[in-house]
Design an enzyme around this catalytic site. Structure first.
Site, PDB file in Angstrom:
ATOM      1  N   HIS B  70       0.815  -1.225   0.000  1.00 27.22           N
ATOM      2  CA  HIS B  70       0.000   0.000   0.000  1.00 27.22           C
ATOM      3  C   HIS B  70       0.843   1.267   0.000  1.00 27.22           C
ATOM      4  O   HIS B  70       0.358   2.340  -0.349  1.00 27.22           O
ATOM      5  CB  HIS B  70      -1.021  -0.012   1.146  1.00 27.22           C
ATOM      6  CG  HIS B  70      -0.492   0.270   2.516  1.00 27.22           C
ATOM      7  ND1 HIS B  70      -0.232  -0.724   3.431  1.00 27.22           N
ATOM      8  CD2 HIS B  70      -0.202   1.430   3.138  1.00 27.22           C
ATOM      9  CE1 HIS B  70       0.198  -0.175   4.555  1.00 27.22           C
ATOM     10  NE2 HIS B  70       0.228   1.129   4.410  1.00 27.22           N
ATOM     11  N   ASP B 101      -0.008  -7.438   1.125  1.00 22.80           N
ATOM     12  CA  ASP B 101       0.472  -6.080   1.389  1.00 22.80           C
ATOM     13  C   ASP B 101       2.000  -5.976   1.493  1.00 22.80           C
ATOM     14  O   ASP B 101       2.524  -5.304   2.376  1.00 22.80           O
ATOM     15  CB  ASP B 101      -0.208  -5.527   2.657  1.00 22.80           C
ATOM     16  CG  ASP B 101      -0.164  -3.992   2.703  1.00 22.80           C
ATOM     17  OD1 ASP B 101       0.397  -3.382   1.768  1.00 22.80           O
ATOM     18  OD2 ASP B 101      -0.678  -3.419   3.676  1.00 22.80           O
ATOM     19  N   SER B 180       4.359   2.505   7.969  1.00 24.26           N
ATOM     20  CA  SER B 180       4.045   1.381   7.076  1.00 24.26           C
ATOM     21  C   SER B 180       5.264   0.938   6.288  1.00 24.26           C
ATOM     22  O   SER B 180       5.951   1.768   5.685  1.00 24.26           O
ATOM     23  CB  SER B 180       2.938   1.773   6.109  1.00 24.26           C
ATOM     24  OG  SER B 180       1.715   1.805   6.772  1.00 24.26           O
TER      25      SER B 180
END
Lengths: 486, 489
Positions: B70, B101, B180
């Site tokens: 992402h 992901d 992230s």
């Protein structure tokens, strides 16, 4: 409590005036209703009391909306001035047309001297009056022009004619149902009002007259339905595709004919083009030219101009060829749908087996999820209800579903199951809940085999244990009964 | 202010991470800036709005970076920055796995790799053990370190695709946007990739990381130069906790066995397993009646066994069928083909014909258009369960009309689901485009449960085509996927 005391005091003051003043053509209607709880089908919800204004009609009868008296437990009429109350009863109610007729006990003189209202139709531009009552019994009149006559949705289903007027109705006690008057004659009953747009939706005189005439006939038959759906033919490509000759200017394309409906029995087919109903030409949008209201949908001809049992003539084009079909109009009872559009004054049916609650799908069940039921009710149930004529044309007659599980020692591992379509019990394909007791009489190898449309597809209950725990379930959850199938 | 906090954090670190202190970890960490272009599902021929953000990456092997999918989705330009280097380097996505992901990036400039050090993967950390999260949260320029303990190890939905669930580790260190893709370390080794958190009033100090079995799976999958996606059994199951249910199936009261409820025809198990089977063992591991198996001393969902497989691998089941034991072997010869319920990161497919916009139903479409036709949502939610794929690969919806005289009476077809064109059933967008491309005097389009067809005359279409293209600036009349695009007619 405060309010009651206040009203009593007023009643004393008013009594002297009332004897001399002219009697009004309205009466207060006090209604207590109690609906069944479709999510706990063995019980009723708490009672709800509402006050409304009824219109006095000839024969000491009183007209209100059916919405007001749905699931009635107690009904009384009260002097406009307040104070004197007498019990009353329901003569007839039609929840589709949203009209109900009430009467007092035979020996009551509550309505004596109250002039009965005559009924009149209204036209666009007429000045309509909504009648409300002040606490002292004086009439509060709100006026506004009628702006529209059109076919619109009624509370339970389908569409009938309404009058729409623009007026600023004030908040008053007893305003759930209000008479609407034109030149001293009853022209409608207020069905809904939106304070923001000041639009008043009114059940109009033609619908009221149809209802009263039907009641007067002795055997109430209801409003007929024809049973087809259509698409307009404004699109020139569709007109060409449907082979509508240039000489024909109107017509609608039939997109669906409901099974066993009057339209189906008359031989109407999907793809036909309906061009005329009796003496009325059908235009490209499906309207006819009504003498009083101008262009309105032909549904009004079937529903309101005609009565159950009447014959109507349908002129159609089939692949360009003219045909004449005769339909005999019928009313469609809510019970005849796969998913009843409404269940009012009737108890929900259910069977509890070993803690599994089995019910039949109805829109009433869905509506019990609250005002935003379209968002909150299980999506599959809404889908089945909405497309029932398509999905279940070949059965089953009713959809039996597991609504939820009352946890018992026998249902360990099944607690989370809910809203599953039950297809078979012990190998018997279910057409309705009526098939369940019979199916349960024949367990397979000592087990009840219950099959669902969705996962987990199949579960089992121990037949002997289920029978043994029946009383335990009933005691534990204080259930008055384990089934209701009437 | 930055410096003291940084030191305090560092001093804590030394205790556990002797082999990769803060100065060491800098050699393995970078900040990733993504200039992304979001797709426009309402005007699919437009290139879409520019957006993007930043995240964290780390050196996973000699000259490769790892981060979350992402962080780099829909990227038009990716730049990476190292802590003590002012230069921004251009990076490219080498492999991207939306279902778990994760992504692997390349940086061509050899200067970037000077003085960098790859991090090693560690095991699944134990519950209650401490971990340290490194990254660039809230877009900061300097590395940030937070510390927490492992709270829970569980299967969980990965928010990036929405549709996929894998093993996931919950930690009580704050994970914020920008974290992230960053490494979560224990004993100097990577034990997870920070990827999502729980925000709002519901929870506090709940962060999630992708554990090493998932990272390792991704790295192994791409070894052959192609990402095959996760393998999946694609069957419905039901726990066998009820004693009557067990007895009816002839099973002993031993808390073992999981009922098979659905085997869709598109499942790799089709023809091997059947509805009504009871799964007793998977690859020799006993399946408990709630569907759990014991892996490496942890109770995990049976699906974890399939999760660890690759395309071409086999799985063996001990099955209880018709009250007799049998064994079945299933080969994972393909990944599950119908992924419309996952968020899509592919350019949207569409066809414009007569001013009507046709698009295949998927999560992005559902999120873009607030459909009121319950059939559209029903086909989105139950496409797999009701095996709608037997009739079609894609549910094609008429999503919009570009008003023109040719379609002014066709508003009623909005949100309709395409069934047939000129009598031929349409399975997917390619077939739709082909049907429209075929010469005919009229085009009769039938929609699901719509009692009348939509009809176009060829002559009308011809006169409307350029008018609609110009008026609405339709740059391209169709896009059917990444393969060669063919213009209609």
């Amino acid at each position: 409590m405060h309010r009651t005391a206040f009203l009593l005091a007023l009643a004393f003051l008013a009594s002297g005036i009332a004897s001399s003043a002219e009697k009004l053509s309205v009466v207060r209607v006090n209604v207590t209703t109690q609906s069944w709880d479709f999510h706990r089908p063995w019980g009723k919800r708490q009672p709800l009391t509402r006050r409304a204004i009824g219109a006095v009609l000839p024969g000491n009868r009183v007209l209100v909306t059916a919405d007001l008296v749905a699931n009635l437990t107690y009904l009384e009429l009260e002097n406009p001035e307040g104070g004197r109350k007498v019990p009353a009863s329901l003569v007839a109610a039609d929840y589709e047309a949203n009209l109900a007729l009430l009467q007092t006990e035979a020996d009551s003189d509550l309505l004596t001297g109250a002039p009965a209202l005559q009924i009149t139709e209204s036209g666009i531009g007429d000045q309509l009056s909504v009648w409300q009552l002040e606490n002292n019994g004086r009439l509060l009149v709100t006026k506004g022009p009628m702006t529209t006559a059109e076919i619109s949705a009624y509370p339970v289903d389908g569409g009938f004619l309404i009058y729409r007027a623009t007026m600023q109705i004030q908040g008053r006690d007893s305003s759930f149902t209000l008479p609407v008057v034109n030149n001293g004659k009853l022209t409608g009953i207020l069905m809904s009002y939106d304070a923001q747009s000041t639009n008043a939706n009114i059940i109009p005189a033609p619908v009221i007259q149809h209802f009263l005439k039907d009641v007067a006939g002795g055997h109430y038959a209801g409003f007929p339905r024809i049973g087809y759906a259509f698409s307009p033919t404004r699109d020139p490509s569709l007109r060409r595709y449907a082979k509508i000759p240039d000489a024909v200017t109107g017509g609608v394309y039939i997109t669906e004919v409901l099974k066993d409906s009057p339209a189906a029995k008359a031989g109407l087919q999907k793809g036909d083009v309906l061009i005329r109903v009796d003496d009325f030409a059908v235009d490209q949008d499906g309207n006819f030219d009504d003498a009083a209201y101008g262009k309105i949908p032909v549904a009004h001809l079937f529903n309101v101009h005609h009565f159950v049992g009447d014959k109507v003539n349908l002129q159609i084009l089939r692949a360009g060829e003219r045909k004449s079909l005769d339909a005999t109009l019928e009313h469609r009872a809510p019970e005849s749908y796969v998913s009843d559009p409404y269940i009012i004054d009737r108890r929900p049916r259910f069977v509890i087996v070993g803690g599994l609650i089995l019910q039949e799908l109805s829109r009433q069940y869905l509506k019990d999820f609250g005002p935003d039921w379209l968002r909150r009710a299980p999506e599959r149930l809404i889908y089945w209800d909405r497309f029932q004529s398509d999905l279940f044309a070949d059965g089953p007659r009713k959809l039996v579903f597991l609504s939820r599980v009352m946890p018992t020692s026998a249902t360990v591992g099944y607690e989370e199951l809910n809203h599953l379509l039950v297809t078979k019990i012990n190998g018997v394909a279910l057409q309705s809940l009526d098939d369940v007791p019979k199916a349960l009489e024949k367990p397979v190898d000592g087990f009840h085999k219950i099959e669902f449309e969705e996962d987990p597809k199949t579960i089992y209950l121990d037949a002997a244990e289920t029978q043994k725990t029946e009383r335990q379930v009933q005691m534990q959850y204080r259930l008055p009964a384990l089934k209701f199938l009437e | 202010m930055i410096r003291p906090i940084w030191l305090a954090a560092a001093s804590l670190l030394v205790v556990h991470a002797a082999s990769a202190g803060p100065n060491e970890i800098r050699k393995s960490l970078c900040r990733i800036n993504n200039t992304a272009q979001e797709f426009n599902y309402r005007v699919p021929w437009l290139p879409g709005q520019l957006g993007g953000g930043s995240g964290t990456g780390w050196v996973v092997k000699k000259d490769r970076l790892m981060t979350n999918a992402h962080v780099v989705s829909n990227a038009k330009l990716l730049t990476v920055e190292k802590e003590n280097d002012p230069k921004k380097y251009v990076a490219t996505v080498e492999f991207i796995a939306h279902d778990c992901d994760l992504a692997q990036l390349k940086v061509e400039d050899p200067d970037f790799w000077k003085d960098t050090k790859p991090l090693d993967l560690g095991p699944v950390p134990e519950i209650e053990s401490s971990v340290t999260v490194y990254g660039y949260p809230i877009g900061g320029e300097r590395m940030s370190v937070t510390k927490g303990i492992v709270s829970r190890i569980d299967f969980r939905t990965y928010a990036h695709s929405v549709m996929d669930s894998h093993l996931c580790i919950q930690i009580d260190a704050a994970i914020n946007p920008g974290n992230s893709g960053g490494p979560v370390m224990q004993q100097g080794k990577v034990v997870g990739v920070a990827f999502q958190g729980l925000g709002g009033a519901d929870a506090q100090n709940v962060g999630y990381m992708i554990p090493t079995p998932v990272i390792g799976h991704f790295l192994k999958d791409i070894e052959d130069g192609h990402y095959d996606r996760y393998m999946d059994l694609s069957i419905g199951t039901f726990p066998l906790l009820n004693t009557a249910h067990r007895r009816a199936l002839g099973l002993p009261d031993d808390d073992r066995g999981l009922a098979v409820t659905t085997v869709g025809s598109a499942s790799v198990c089709a023809g091997k397993l059947r509805a009504g089977d009871v799964l007793l063992k998977i690859d020799g591991l006993e399946i408990q009646s709630d569907g759990m198996v014991q892996i490496d001393g942890e109770r995990m969902q049976m699906a974890e066994v399939a999760e660890r497989k690759f395309k071409g691998d086999k799985v063996k089941f001990d099955v209880w069928r018709d009250k007799k034991p049998v064994t079945e072997e299933v080969t994972f010869d393909r990944a599950w083909p119908y992924t419309h319920q996952a968020t899509s990161y592919e350019p949207p497919k569409y066809v414009v014909f007569g001013g009507l916009l046709f698009q295949p139903m998927n999560r992005n479409l559902i999120m873009t258009y607030q459909f009121v036709n319950p059939r559209v949502f029903h086909s989105f939610a139950h496409f797999i369960e009701e095996e709608m794929y037997k009739e079609r690969d894609e549910v094609i919806v008429l999503t919009a009309l570009l008003p023109d005289p040719i379609n002014t009476y066709l508003e009623e077809f909005r949100e309709g689901i395409v069934h047939k064109v000129n009598g031929t059933a349409i399975r997917n967008m390619k077939e739709l485009a082909a049907a429209f491309a075929k010469q005919a005097d009229e085009y009769v389009i039938e929609f699901e449960s719509h009692g009348r067809p939509l009809v176009f005359q060829r002559t009308d279409l011809e006169s409307a085509r350029n008018r609609i293209r110009q008026r609405y600036n339709v740059l391209q009349e169709q896009f059917l996927g990444d393969e060669a695009t063919t213009e209609a007619r």
